[in-house]
Enzyme design. Structure first.
Site: not given
Ligand SMILES: C[S@@+](CC[C@H](N)C(=O)[O-])C[C@H]1O[C@@H](n2cnc3c(N)ncnc32)[C@H](O)[C@@H]1O
Length: 220
Positions: A48, A122
Site C-alpha cells: 500500500e 495526494d
Molecule cells: C492523503 S494521504 C492518504 C493516506 C491513506 N492512503 C488513506 O487513504 O488514508 C497520502 C499519504 O501519502 C504519503 N506520501 C505522499 N507522497 C509520498 C512519497 N513520495 N513517499 C512516501 N509517502 C508519500 C503521505 O505522507 C501521506 O501519508
C-alpha cells in the site's frame, strides 16, 4: 520536527514491524528478510503506497491472512499508529516501511510484488507537480520493475483531475486496464476488498456525496 513527531519517530524506531530508513540515506535493505520466509513462502506480497496510518493495510491483512502486506509512507508519525495496532492485534502478516515511494526499487527484488494499492494519494493538482503524482510515468516504470508480470495496480481517488491524468498515463503506457470507473459505488465492481475495506482518509475526510474513482490495471 515538532515535539510530538519527534516522540513518534523515537517510538517507531523501536517497533519490530517497522523498517525505518533515513529518507535520503542510500542504504539498501533486503526487505524480504523482514518476514518469516518459511511461513510466508510463496505468499503474495501486497504494497500500500502512501499508507498514512495504515488503516487500509491493517484491514486487508486481517481479511487476507495468507498474503503479506507492506504499508509504505514517508511519515513515521503516521506509520507508528498502524504498526502499534498491528502488534496489539497480533497481525504478523503486515509490516511497515518508512521511506520515499521513489525508492521502492531499493527494497524489493524485481518482479517480486503481486499487487500495489494506491488509496487516496495526494493529487498534486498543479501542472508543475505532475511528476509527483503516483501514476506519472516515472512511478509506473518503478511499479513495472517490482511487480510480477500481470501484477495488479489499484488506484482509488476522489480527485477527478488525478483520475483523468492516471487514465491517460496508463493508456499511453499500454497498460491493460481491467476496471475504470468514475463512480465506484455505482459501478459493476463487486470485489469485497475494493468495496468494503476503506482507508482512514475515505472514512474520515470524505463527504458522503463525493464520488470515488477507481482504476485497476496491469502490465504483461
Ligand atoms: C492523503 S494521504 C492518504 C493516506 C491513506 N492512503 C488513506 O487513504 O488514508 C497520502 C499519504 O501519502 C504519503 N506520501 C505522499 N507522497 C509520498 C512519497 N513520495 N513517499 C512516501 N509517502 C508519500 C503521505 O505522507 C501521506 O501519508
Amino acid at each position: 520536527m515538532g515535539r510530538n513527531k519527534h516522540i513518534k519517530y523515537e517510538v517507531v524506531k523501536k517497533l519490530s514491524n517497522v523498517v525505518i530508513t533515513e529518507i535520503y540515506d542510500d542504504r539498501i535493505i533486503d526487505f524480504e528478510k523482514c518476514w518469516d520466509k518459511e511461513t510466508y513462502k510463496d505468499r503474495n506480497v501486497v504494497l500500500e503506497l502512501g499508507c498514512g496510518d495504515g488503516e487500509y493495510s491493517l484491514n486487508m491483512a486481517k481479511k487476507n491472512p495468507y498474503k503479506i502486506f507492506v504499508g509504505v509512507d514517508m511519515r513515521s508519525n503516521r506509520l507508528c499508529v498502524g504498526a502499534i495496532k498491528a502488534i496489539e492485534n497480533n497481525l504478523t502478516n503486515i509490516v511497515f516501511l518508512r521511506t520515499l515511494i521513489e525508492r521502492l526499487g531499493d527494497f524489493f527484488h524485481n518482479h517480486s510484488v503481486s499487487e500495489i494499492w494506491i488509496p487516496f494519494p495526494d493529487p498534486h493538482a498543479t501542472k508543475k507537480n505532475r511528476n509527483k503524482r503516483l501514476t506519472s510515468m516515472r512511478f509506473l516504470e518503478l511499479y513495472k520493475q517490482i511487480l510480477k508480470p500481470g501484477g495488479i495496480i489499484r488506484l482509488i481517488t476522489d480527485n477527478t483531475g488525478l483520475y483523468e491524468f492516471s487514465l491517460e498515463s496508463i493508456t499511453d503506457d499500454d497498460a491493460e486496464i481491467h476496471v475504470h470507473t468514475d463512480n465506484l459505488y455505482h459501478s459493476s465492481v463487486t470485489s469485497e476488498d475494493v468495496l468494503s475495506v476503506k482507508s482512514r482518509y475515505e472514512k474520515k475526510f470524505l463527504p458522503v456525496e463525493k464520488t470515488i474513482k477507481y482504476l485497476e490495471f496491469s502490465y504483461p
